[in-house]
Write a protein that holds these residues in place. Structure first.
Motif, PDB file in Angstrom:
ATOM      1  N   GLU A 193     -10.618  -2.538   4.322  1.00 39.40           N
ATOM      2  CA  GLU A 193     -10.403  -1.601   3.216  1.00 39.40           C
ATOM      3  C   GLU A 193     -11.216  -2.073   2.014  1.00 39.40           C
ATOM      4  OE1 GLU A 193      -9.114   1.201   3.055  1.00 39.40           O
ATOM      5  OE2 GLU A 193      -8.339   1.561   1.045  1.00 39.40           O
ATOM      6  N   VAL A 194     -11.817  -1.105   1.307  1.00 40.02           N
ATOM      7  CA  VAL A 194     -12.551  -1.419   0.074  1.00 40.02           C
ATOM      8  C   VAL A 194     -11.888  -0.605  -1.031  1.00 40.02           C
ATOM      9  CG1 VAL A 194     -14.797  -1.277  -1.084  1.00 40.02           C
ATOM     10  CG2 VAL A 194     -14.694  -1.783   1.375  1.00 40.02           C
ATOM     11  N   CYS A 195     -11.445  -1.266  -2.094  1.00 38.45           N
ATOM     12  CA  CYS A 195     -10.725  -0.510  -3.138  1.00 38.45           C
ATOM     13  C   CYS A 195     -10.633  -1.291  -4.440  1.00 38.45           C
ATOM     14  CB  CYS A 195      -9.335  -0.130  -2.643  1.00 38.45           C
ATOM     15  SG  CYS A 195      -8.291  -1.521  -2.201  1.00 38.45           S
ATOM     16  N   SER A 196     -10.136  -0.604  -5.465  1.00 43.04           N
ATOM     17  CA  SER A 196      -9.941  -1.210  -6.789  1.00 43.04           C
ATOM     18  C   SER A 196      -8.824  -2.245  -6.713  1.00 43.04           C
ATOM     19  CB  SER A 196      -9.529  -0.131  -7.793  1.00 43.04           C
ATOM     20  OG  SER A 196      -8.200   0.277  -7.535  1.00 43.04           O
ATOM     21  N   THR A 197      -8.693  -3.051  -7.751  1.00 46.12           N
ATOM     22  CA  THR A 197      -7.665  -4.098  -7.731  1.00 46.12           C
ATOM     23  C   THR A 197      -6.266  -3.486  -7.631  1.00 46.12           C
ATOM     24  OG1 THR A 197      -7.635  -4.235 -10.160  1.00 46.12           O
ATOM     25  CG2 THR A 197      -9.089  -5.760  -8.995  1.00 46.12           C
ATOM     26  N   GLU A 198      -6.027  -2.344  -8.283  1.00 47.46           N
ATOM     27  CA  GLU A 198      -4.689  -1.738  -8.229  1.00 47.46           C
ATOM     28  C   GLU A 198      -4.361  -1.285  -6.806  1.00 47.46           C
ATOM     29  OE1 GLU A 198      -2.888  -1.947 -10.934  1.00 47.46           O
ATOM     30  OE2 GLU A 198      -1.148  -1.147  -9.864  1.00 47.46           O
ATOM     31  N   LYS A 199      -5.345  -0.666  -6.167  1.00 44.28           N
ATOM     32  CA  LYS A 199      -5.084  -0.157  -4.812  1.00 44.28           C
ATOM     33  C   LYS A 199      -4.899  -1.302  -3.822  1.00 44.28           C
ATOM     34  CE  LYS A 199      -7.179   4.313  -5.692  1.00 44.28           C
ATOM     35  NZ  LYS A 199      -8.402   5.123  -5.610  1.00 44.28           N
ATOM     36  N   MET A 200      -5.366  -2.509  -4.180  1.00 42.04           N
ATOM     37  CA  MET A 200      -5.147  -3.675  -3.294  1.00 42.04           C
ATOM     38  C   MET A 200      -3.651  -3.959  -3.148  1.00 42.04           C
ATOM     39  SD  MET A 200      -8.151  -6.336  -4.259  1.00 42.04           S
ATOM     40  CE  MET A 200      -9.857  -5.943  -3.850  1.00 42.04           C
ATOM     41  N   ILE A 201      -2.889  -3.689  -4.218  1.00 40.50           N
ATOM     42  CA  ILE A 201      -1.435  -3.930  -4.167  1.00 40.50           C
ATOM     43  C   ILE A 201      -0.828  -3.024  -3.091  1.00 40.50           C
ATOM     44  CG2 ILE A 201       0.751  -3.826  -5.475  1.00 40.50           C
ATOM     45  CD1 ILE A 201      -0.910  -5.770  -6.972  1.00 40.50           C
ATOM     46  N   THR A 202      -1.162  -1.744  -3.148  1.00 39.19           N
ATOM     47  CA  THR A 202      -0.614  -0.787  -2.171  1.00 39.19           C
ATOM     48  C   THR A 202      -1.089  -1.145  -0.764  1.00 39.19           C
ATOM     49  OG1 THR A 202      -1.227   0.745  -3.922  1.00 39.19           O
ATOM     50  CG2 THR A 202      -0.182   1.701  -1.979  1.00 39.19           C
ATOM     51  N   TYR A 203      -2.384  -1.481  -0.653  1.00 38.72           N
ATOM     52  CA  TYR A 203      -2.917  -1.799   0.673  1.00 38.72           C
ATOM     53  C   TYR A 203      -2.152  -2.981   1.292  1.00 38.72           C
ATOM     54  CZ  TYR A 203      -5.799  -3.303   4.512  1.00 38.72           C
ATOM     55  OH  TYR A 203      -6.210  -3.684   5.771  1.00 38.72           O
ATOM     56  N   CYS A 204      -1.980  -4.056   0.517  1.00 43.64           N
ATOM     57  CA  CYS A 204      -1.319  -5.253   1.057  1.00 43.64           C
ATOM     58  C   CYS A 204       0.146  -4.965   1.373  1.00 43.64           C
ATOM     59  CB  CYS A 204      -1.438  -6.425   0.071  1.00 43.64           C
ATOM     60  SG  CYS A 204      -3.120  -7.010  -0.072  1.00 43.64           S
ATOM     61  N   ARG A 205       0.790  -4.142   0.532  1.00 38.82           N
ATOM     62  CA  ARG A 205       2.198  -3.812   0.777  1.00 38.82           C
ATOM     63  C   ARG A 205       2.339  -3.006   2.072  1.00 38.82           C
ATOM     64  NH1 ARG A 205       3.662  -1.077  -4.027  1.00 38.82           N
ATOM     65  NH2 ARG A 205       4.081  -3.040  -5.077  1.00 38.82           N
ATOM     66  N   ASP A 206       1.427  -2.035   2.262  1.00 40.58           N
ATOM     67  CA  ASP A 206       1.586  -1.111   3.392  1.00 40.58           C
ATOM     68  C   ASP A 206       1.014  -1.643   4.705  1.00 40.58           C
ATOM     69  OD1 ASP A 206       2.692   0.479   1.522  1.00 40.58           O
ATOM     70  OD2 ASP A 206       1.027   1.918   1.387  1.00 40.58           O
ATOM     71  N   ALA A 207       0.097  -2.603   4.634  1.00 38.90           N
ATOM     72  CA  ALA A 207      -0.555  -3.080   5.866  1.00 38.90           C
ATOM     73  C   ALA A 207       0.463  -3.750   6.785  1.00 38.90           C
ATOM     74  CB  ALA A 207      -1.659  -4.074   5.512  1.00 38.90           C
ATOM     75  N   GLU A 208       0.307  -3.529   8.076  1.00 40.43           N
ATOM     76  CA  GLU A 208       1.221  -4.179   9.026  1.00 40.43           C
ATOM     77  C   GLU A 208       0.903  -5.664   9.176  1.00 40.43           C
ATOM     78  OE1 GLU A 208       1.449  -2.004  12.688  1.00 40.43           O
ATOM     79  OE2 GLU A 208       2.187  -0.220  11.594  1.00 40.43           O
ATOM     80  N   ALA A 209      -0.360  -6.016   8.931  1.00 37.98           N
ATOM     81  CA  ALA A 209      -0.785  -7.416   9.112  1.00 37.98           C
ATOM     82  C   ALA A 209      -0.026  -8.342   8.166  1.00 37.98           C
ATOM     83  CB  ALA A 209      -2.277  -7.520   8.838  1.00 37.98           C
ATOM     84  N   ARG A 210       0.242  -9.574   8.619  1.00 35.39           N
ATOM     85  CA  ARG A 210       0.887 -10.566   7.748  1.00 35.39           C
ATOM     86  C   ARG A 210      -0.177 -11.325   6.951  1.00 35.39           C
ATOM     87  NH1 ARG A 210       4.068 -14.827   6.318  1.00 35.39           N
ATOM     88  NH2 ARG A 210       2.747 -16.546   6.942  1.00 35.39           N
ATOM     89  N   ASP A 211      -1.306 -11.611   7.605  1.00 38.65           N
ATOM     90  CA  ASP A 211      -2.390 -12.340   6.937  1.00 38.65           C
ATOM     91  C   ASP A 211      -3.392 -11.329   6.350  1.00 38.65           C
ATOM     92  OD1 ASP A 211      -1.207 -14.618   7.964  1.00 38.65           O
ATOM     93  OD2 ASP A 211      -2.608 -14.807   9.649  1.00 38.65           O
ATOM     94  N   ILE A 212      -3.647 -11.436   5.065  1.00 39.26           N
ATOM     95  CA  ILE A 212      -4.643 -10.539   4.458  1.00 39.26           C
ATOM     96  C   ILE A 212      -5.584 -11.360   3.566  1.00 39.26           C
ATOM     97  CG2 ILE A 212      -5.052  -8.464   3.051  1.00 39.26           C
ATOM     98  CD1 ILE A 212      -2.168  -7.585   3.775  1.00 39.26           C
ATOM     99  N   ILE A 213      -6.881 -11.219   3.827  1.00 40.70           N
ATOM    100  CA  ILE A 213      -7.899 -11.924   3.026  1.00 40.70           C
ATOM    101  C   ILE A 213      -8.317 -10.984   1.897  1.00 40.70           C
ATOM    102  CG2 ILE A 213     -10.207 -12.973   3.073  1.00 40.70           C
ATOM    103  CD1 ILE A 213      -9.634 -13.416   6.179  1.00 40.70           C
TER     104      ILE A 213
END
Ligand code: 13P
Ligand code: SF4
Length: 314
Positions: free
Chosen positions: A217-237
């Motif tokens: 995923e490529v996104c703004s810093t704010e959208k990173m919050i939503t992405y990390c919250r919604d992603a099923e993965a436990r590890d996120i770089i």
């Protein structure tokens, strides 16, 4: 007295001065943790612009970089806008001086460019632009550009390239770059991916195409919050400036959020963002200096471009 109780006193002093001055503290996602923790609002450039537009405080203490505080002043000419460190600049802003853009537009007057300026630029550049965009709304803003005029996108060539990959408009790109985000390489991201083979990668659009291609995923810093919250993965770089990890770890507990490394560092820091400290925030609330000032002929033209962005991103 221990250093932690001194920090506690300083935080209390900052909050006291904030009340006394009727100030609001706005902080960007890349600020140090202690500043984020006492801010009234922490967010990306777009969220901060909306907050700056809405506030009824008399003083805006802007913990971010100069162009962000300038945007708050553009939207609030009668309010006092202070920035803890006047030298907190931005390499993107520096890559496109208003005089250089003005000369370029004169030289290419026959093109009749529609100028879209990424918010990471000076008030002088905003005054020359038709509309502003942030990383959070860039695609939306470009899609609304008039079809009968060529677009000049300034100053970030990487963000501009990412926008073009995601919509069907072509643009001429100013060749600016963020000195922090270009430090991530395929090699540095591959190394951390090898350590965490199950990890998802989220990257800021200021990264190079080579690095963006490795991202889920490529996104703004704010959208990173939503992405990390919604992603099923436990590890996120997380491939952006390291300050982002503070808010992410607070708001998305239970996930393993890993700072994207560069070739030389385990975590990338923006030296400009990190110029703001608790001590400088305290001093600027006490003295109301350094203040942001913009000549009215520049501010009013820049305001038109910022307001157009806010309207077009609703
Ligand atoms: P955001 O608007 O995504 O927070 O980005 C601002 C910035 O300066 C990125 O380097
Ligand atoms: Fe500018 Fe890059 Fe720092 Fe963001 S991280 S403020 S774009 S130098």
């Amino acid at each position: 007295m221990s250093s932690s109780s001194l920090a506690l006193d300083l935080r209390e002093e900052i909050l006291r001065l904030k009340r006394e001055r009727n100030a609001v503290i706005l902080a960007h996602n890349y600020q140090i943790g202690v500043i984020q923790d006492l801010a009234d609002f922490v967010g990306d450039s777009l969220g901060l612009s909306y907050h700056a537009q809405d506030t009824d405080a008399d003083v805006i203490a802007f913990c971010g970089v100069h162009f962000m505080a300038e945007t708050a002043k553009i939207l609030n000419p009668t309010k006092t806008v202070i920035l803890p460190d006047r030298e907190a600049g931005c390499s993107l802003e520096q890559s496109c001086p208003a005089t250089a853009l003005e000369s370029y537009l004169k030289e290419h007057a026959d093109r009749n460019y529609y100028v879209i300026a990424y918010i990471n630029c000076s008030a002088g550049v905003k005054a020359l632009a038709d509309v502003i965009c942030t990383s959070g709304n860039a695609i939306r803003i470009v899609e609304q550009a008039p079809e009968d005029r060529p677009i000049l996108f300034v100053p970030d060539a990487n963000l501009g390239a990412w926008v073009m990959e995601n919509c069907d408009r072509k643009m001429d790109l100013w060749q600016g770059a963020c000195y922090v985000h270009v430090e991530f390489t395929r090699n540095s991201i591959q190394k951390i991916k090898d350590e965490y083979p199950e990890a998802k990668v989220v990257a800021h659009p200021e990264c190079t195409t080579a690095v963006r291609l490795m991202a889920d995923e490529v996104c703004s810093t704010e959208k990173m919050i939503t992405y990390c919250r919604d992603a099923e993965a436990r590890d996120i770089i997380v491939v952006t400036e390291g300050g982002m990890l503070h808010r992410l770890r607070k708001e998305v507990p239970g996930k393993n959020l890993i700072a994207g490394p560069t070739e030389n560092c385990a975590c990338a820091d923006c030296r400009y963002m990190k110029m703001n400290t608790l001590e400088k925030l305290h001093a600027c609330l006490e003295t109301l200096e350094p203040q942001i000032e913009i000549p009215e002929n520049i501010r009013s033209r820049a305001e038109a471009a910022v307001v157009r962005m806010l309207e077009q991103s609703k």
